[in-house]
Motif scaffolding. Structure first.
Motif: not given
Length: 211
Positions: A45-51, A88-106
């Protein structure tokens, strides 16, 4: 009367959630109890200049509940450049982009992540959050170890404290070992080979993490 296909599917889902199992996936540090045979996914999963290397363990019920564990690696601990809290906060920031598309219905579903309290666990840094993704609401517990970041999420369309507690309280991590004192010899021994380091663990390169 014959049961409708929809009713039969709902019963099948209920039966599946009646059986839980304790899992310790290969390559992970945690154990957890969740409905049998969760779906799993492993992607970069791309996050800024990292993967980041990500793994997802997910159980979804047609009646509403969503139970998940997201496991990330890729941001190495580097106290000389940034604090463990920034990591820790950088990981949380990445989670915000990564997780919602996995579960949201819209696709238009709004995601909110609200910090609630500090939640250290067995020596690992952690925090608890309130989470809402569209009509789903619930709780997330997040922890960072030396190797990985873990987000344990319980969401539902209606409140079910028993289910939430059963899942979240079953998550366990081994006790964090105390940091060994550094000297020139151990520092040299602890430095991973450059070939292994690239592509697996990256630094934040001065990127200011989001809160």
């Amino acid at each position: 009367f014959a049961a409708s296909p929809l009713a039969a599917q709902a019963q099948k889902t209920a039966d599946a959630w009646a059986e839980w199992e304790t899992i310790t996936p290969e390559g992970e540090e945690f154990t957890v109890t969740m409905p049998k045979n969760p779906t799993t996914e492993s992607i970069k999963f791309p996050y800024h200049k990292m993967e980041l290397n990500t793994r997802l363990y997910l159980a979804k019920s047609a009646s509403g509940p969503v139970l998940a564990i997201a496991s990330f690696s890729g941001i190495k601990s580097n106290p000389a450049q940034y604090t463990e809290f920034q990591r820790f906060n950088s990981y949380v920031d990445a989670f915000k982009d990564y997780f919602p598309p996995k579960v949201r219905t819209k696709d238009t579903a709004i995601t909110k992540l609200t910090p609630v309290s500090s939640r250290p666990f067995n020596g690992h840094m952690g925090r608890s959050y309130k989470v809402s993704i569209g009509e789903l609401n619930g709780v997330m517990h997040a922890f960072v170890t030396r190797k990985r970041f873990y987000a344990i999420v319980s969401l539902n369309t209606k409140k079910d404290d028993g289910l939430e507690e059963k899942f979240l309280s079953s998550f366990n991590l081994p006790q964090r070992e105390p940091d060994a004192p550094k000297n020139a010899a151990t520092a040299a021994n602890d430095t991973p080979p450059q070939a292994e380091q690239s592509g697996n663990e990256q630094t934040l390169e001065g990127q200011p993490p989001s809160a």
